[in-house]
Every structure is written in structure tokens, then in C-alpha cells.
Design a protein around this motif. Structure first.
Motif, PDB file in Angstrom:
ATOM      1  N   SER A 222       0.608   7.912  12.629  1.00 20.36           N
ATOM      2  CA  SER A 222       2.023   7.826  12.154  1.00 20.36           C
ATOM      3  C   SER A 222       2.638   6.525  12.479  1.00 20.36           C
ATOM      4  N   ALA A 223       2.463   5.787  13.473  1.00 21.79           N
ATOM      5  CA  ALA A 223       3.100   4.799  13.793  1.00 21.79           C
ATOM      6  C   ALA A 223       2.803   3.349  12.898  1.00 21.79           C
ATOM      7  N   TYR A 224       1.878   3.814  12.126  1.00 22.88           N
ATOM      8  CA  TYR A 224       1.551   2.624  11.191  1.00 22.88           C
ATOM      9  C   TYR A 224       2.297   2.614   9.810  1.00 22.88           C
ATOM     10  N   GLN A 225       2.992   1.775   9.342  1.00 20.53           N
ATOM     11  CA  GLN A 225       3.707   1.484   8.125  1.00 20.53           C
ATOM     12  C   GLN A 225       3.060   0.682   7.060  1.00 20.53           C
ATOM     13  N   PRO A 226       2.666   1.148   5.955  1.00 20.73           N
ATOM     14  CA  PRO A 226       1.955   0.079   5.148  1.00 20.73           C
ATOM     15  C   PRO A 226       2.845  -0.803   4.504  1.00 20.73           C
ATOM     16  N   SER A 227       2.311  -1.924   3.986  1.00 22.06           N
ATOM     17  CA  SER A 227       3.087  -3.089   3.460  1.00 22.06           C
ATOM     18  C   SER A 227       3.976  -2.608   2.136  1.00 22.06           C
ATOM     19  N   ALA A 228       5.006  -3.490   1.896  1.00 16.53           N
ATOM     20  CA  ALA A 228       5.897  -2.996   0.705  1.00 16.53           C
ATOM     21  C   ALA A 228       4.994  -2.870  -0.578  1.00 16.53           C
ATOM     22  N   ALA A 229       3.828  -3.897  -0.568  1.00 14.74           N
ATOM     23  CA  ALA A 229       3.271  -4.152  -1.699  1.00 14.74           C
ATOM     24  C   ALA A 229       2.203  -2.686  -2.147  1.00 14.74           C
TER      25      ALA A 229
END
Length: 396
Positions: A309-316
């Protein structure tokens, strides 16, 4: 039941399934008529391909060091390619011509040109047209002084997978084989494609961080011709070994793990003795497990880290058509464990991808600091596992 009704029943029993099969074959043949056989725009990188690369770089930079210390921060450019062009991304400065195959040192390709209208991480994207029959391959290469990962675009990967299968099929099956279904099973999401990019980038990291060990492990493919693949007893013992590894990774009792790892090492020693493997074949196993097993481990572990859950993918990544935020990891993990025992009769080094990966995950549980030694000369995964087992038993 009268004879007439009985006859109709058996006719239905035979002809209805036959009709369904023929209908499915006709449907598959119709779908195949629309199959893509070439990249839509081979001379440029589509935005989706750039987005996959952007998400992979973002993922490695954010969680790569949790997979392997130093990997996330390492400067590792990438090449992605299709049937006609290769594209170089994240290369610092102006790249020299072509690329060098490793460890052979063979120069390939020509001059890199700036790709008009495309940028990647605020840097130029470089492109070159590929000579006929020449490609960077799915592995790692060197461009100048830099280790570079190499993987075909997802679009070309899907096309070439279908073409490879088509070439291996009997002529009568080629028009009706469900290529789209097969390719979908092999590369079923952008998440999986990104994890495959991680696999090749880990090879680049192995080359950068342990060049001599990497080169020796890659050269060990010459032993492939001398490895006794056809030995029936060896294949059966490999199956038992891989089944045991898969079952051990499913084990949820930490107290039992050291004993199971010890049993695995015993099975391995007995297998080699029964097959009378010479030292070259033993080293071949160890080197391929180190090279490909660790890359498979990185491929899966970066997916697992991304699923947290801590990981946020890139905007792309938001624009990717088939991106699931790595939430399919548990399903992929179960598939890997189910597939592992089936690799016993693989006529190639595929089994070592799994046996090496499994040992890496056992080491994560038994000896969290094992990666500090894993790139040292002459140190193999089974050696580290034996140390971990001895340590658990209190043996000096």
C-alpha cells in the motif's frame, strides 16, 4: 426410452459438442484474420510504451533497494526494441554507436539518432534502425561504459510470441490456434511486462556490481551441451526437488523452515550423486541459478513490493490500458509455485530460474543479510543456504 429417442439422444451427444468445437474453431480462425503481424508505428515509441518504461523506472527507483541493496539507485539505462528499430532511454550524455553483447564483447548496431518529438525523464530518446537479423535481445548489453537492460516493446513481444507459436505448429492448426488467448496467458498485463523489464534490469545490475561473476555465469551456457538432460533418473529427482521447494515456499511455519531447507540440500546432493554429475555440471547449475534465478527473484519481488500500500505508481501509469497497480501478485505467486514442479523436464535452463528463485526466497526467511555475500566470487545460493541452516542449528 424408445429406439428412435435413443438414436436422437446419441446423435445429440455426438454432434452438439462437435458443432460447438467447430464453431469455436471458426471463431478462432476469424479472430486470427485480424491479428496484428507488425508494429503499428515501428519507427517511433508509442505513448503507452513510454509510459511502461516510465513506470518501471519509477518502480525500481522507489522500491528497488528493498529488492536488492543498491539496485534501485543504480544508473541503468534501457533499450526497448521492435522488429525494425531500437530505442535507448535514460542514457546520460550522447551515446556511442551501437551496443556490445556481453560477455562476448561483440559490437552490434550503428549510430544512435535523437528521436524527434519524444522525451523521457527530461532526456532525449535515441533511436536506430536495426540491420536485418540483428537485435539487442532480451538481456543486458553495454553502451559505452554503461550497463543497459534490453527488452522488446510489449506490442512486439505479443506479436513475436504469436509468430513463434505459429512457426512451431503443424500447418493444419495454424489458421485456428487461439493465438490471442495464448499470448494473453503469457503476458497478461502491463504489471507483468514491467516485471519482465525488471528481470532484464537485474541482469544489468549483476553485470555492473559483479562483472567477473556475471561473465562466468553467462559463459556457462557452453556446458548446456554436456548437461545430461535426457537422464531419466535425473529428471525424476529434479521433479521431486522442485516439488519440495514449491511446498516449502508454501509452508507457513517458520520453525520448520530450517529443517526443510536442510532436507532440500540433502535431496540435491543425492540427486547429483545418483546422476554422477561432474564438477562442471554442478557449477553450471550453481551459475545459472545465480544468474537467472536471482533475476527471476527480482522480477517477482519488485512486483510484490509494488503491491504494498505504501507504493504509489507514477503519474504515467494512470494512462496505461492494462495496469492493475500490481494487485495481481498473489495470483502470480501461486502460478509460479504451481509451475515450478513442471519444469523438471524443461530441455534448457528454465528449471534453474525456479530453483534459484526459490532458494533466494528461502534465504530471505532464514538469513535476511544474505545479499551482502551473494555477489562475492565463488559464493552460490546453496552455499548461503547451507550457512543459514547451520546457523539455525547453532553449528559453527
Amino acid at each position: 426410452m424408445t429406439m428412435k429417442k435413443s438414436k436422437r439422444f446419441w446423435q445429440m451427444l455426438i454432434f452438439v459438442p462437435m458443432g460447438l468445437c467447430l464453431g469455436l474453431l471458426a471463431l478462432s480462425a476469424g479472430v486470427n484474420l485480424g491479428l496484428q503481424t507488425a508494429s503499428a508505428h515501428p519507427d517511433t515509441l508509442e505513448e503507452a510504451e513510454l509510459a511502461r518504461q516510465a513506470e518501471f523506472f519509477h518502480l525500481r527507483q522507489r522500491v528497488g533497494d528493498a529488492v536488492w541493496p543498491g539496485w534501485g539507485a543504480a544508473a541503468l539505462p534501457s533499450i526497448t526494441y521492435n522488429e525494425a528499430y531500437a530505442f535507448l532511454l535514460a542514457y546520460p550524455g550522447s551515446p556511442p554507436a551501437g551496443w556490445v553483447k556481453v560477455p562476448a564483447g561483440t559490437q552490434r548496431g550503428g549510430a544512435w539518432q535523437t528521436l524527434a518529438g519524444k522525451r523521457f525523464a527530461e532526456q532525449a530518446v535515441y533511436v536506430q534502425q536495426l540491420p536485418p537479423g540483428v537485435e539487442p535481445e532480451n538481456f543486458t548489453v553495454r553502451v559505452g561504459e554503461h550497463w543497459v537492460s534490453s527488452l522488446n516493446t510489449r506490442e512486439w513481444m505479443q506479436i513475436s510470441l504469436a509468430e513463434t507459436v505459429r512457426g512451431d505448429l503443424p500447418a493444419f492448426l495454424r489458421p485456428v490456434f487461439p493465438y490471442s488467448l495464448f499470448v494473453g496467458l503469457m503476458v497478461n498485463s502491463d504489471d507483468q511486462y514491467i516485471s519482465l523489464a525488471a528481470h532484464e534490469a537485474f541482469h544489468a545490475w549483476q553485470g555492473l556490481a559483479a562483472e567477473a561473476k556475471f561473465s562466468a555465469a553467462q559463459r556457462s551456457v557452453s556446458t548446456d551441451q554436456r548437461y545430461p538432460w535426457e537422464h531419466e533418473g535425473l529428471a525424476a529427482d529434479w521433479k521431486a526437488e522442485l516439488e519440495f521447494l514449491a511446498d516449502t515456499l508454501r509452508e507457513e511455519d517458520p520453525a520448520a523452515l530450517a529443517g526443510q531447507a536442510e532436507r532440500f540440500l540433502q535431496m540435491r546432493a543425492e540427486r547429483r550423486k545418483a546422476a554422477q554429475l561432474n564438477s562442471d555440471c554442478v557449477i553450471y547449475e550453481q551459475q545459472r541459478e545465480w544468474l537467472e534465478g536471482l533475476a527471476r527473484y527480482a522480477e517477482l519481488e519488485i512486483w510484490r513490493q509494488g503491491s504494498r500500500s505504501a507504493y504509489q505508481p507514477s503519474a504515467a501509469a494512470a494512462d496505461l490500458p492494462d495496469f492493475n497497480r500490481y494487485q495481481g501478485f498473489e495470483q502470480r505467486w501461486r502460478q509460479e509455485l504451481d509451475q515450478m514442479p513442471r519444469m523438471f523436464n524443461d530441455q534448457g535452463d528454465g528449471r534453474f530460474y525456479y530453483s534459484g528463485m526459490a532458494q533466494a526466497y528461502l534465504l530471505d526467511r532464514l538469513s535476511p543479510g544474505w545479499k551482502e555475500q551473494a555477489f562475492e566470487p565463488g559464493v552460490w545460493l546453496e552455499d548461503l543456504l547451507a550457512e543459514a541452516v547451520a546457523g539455525a542449528a547453532g553449528i559453527d
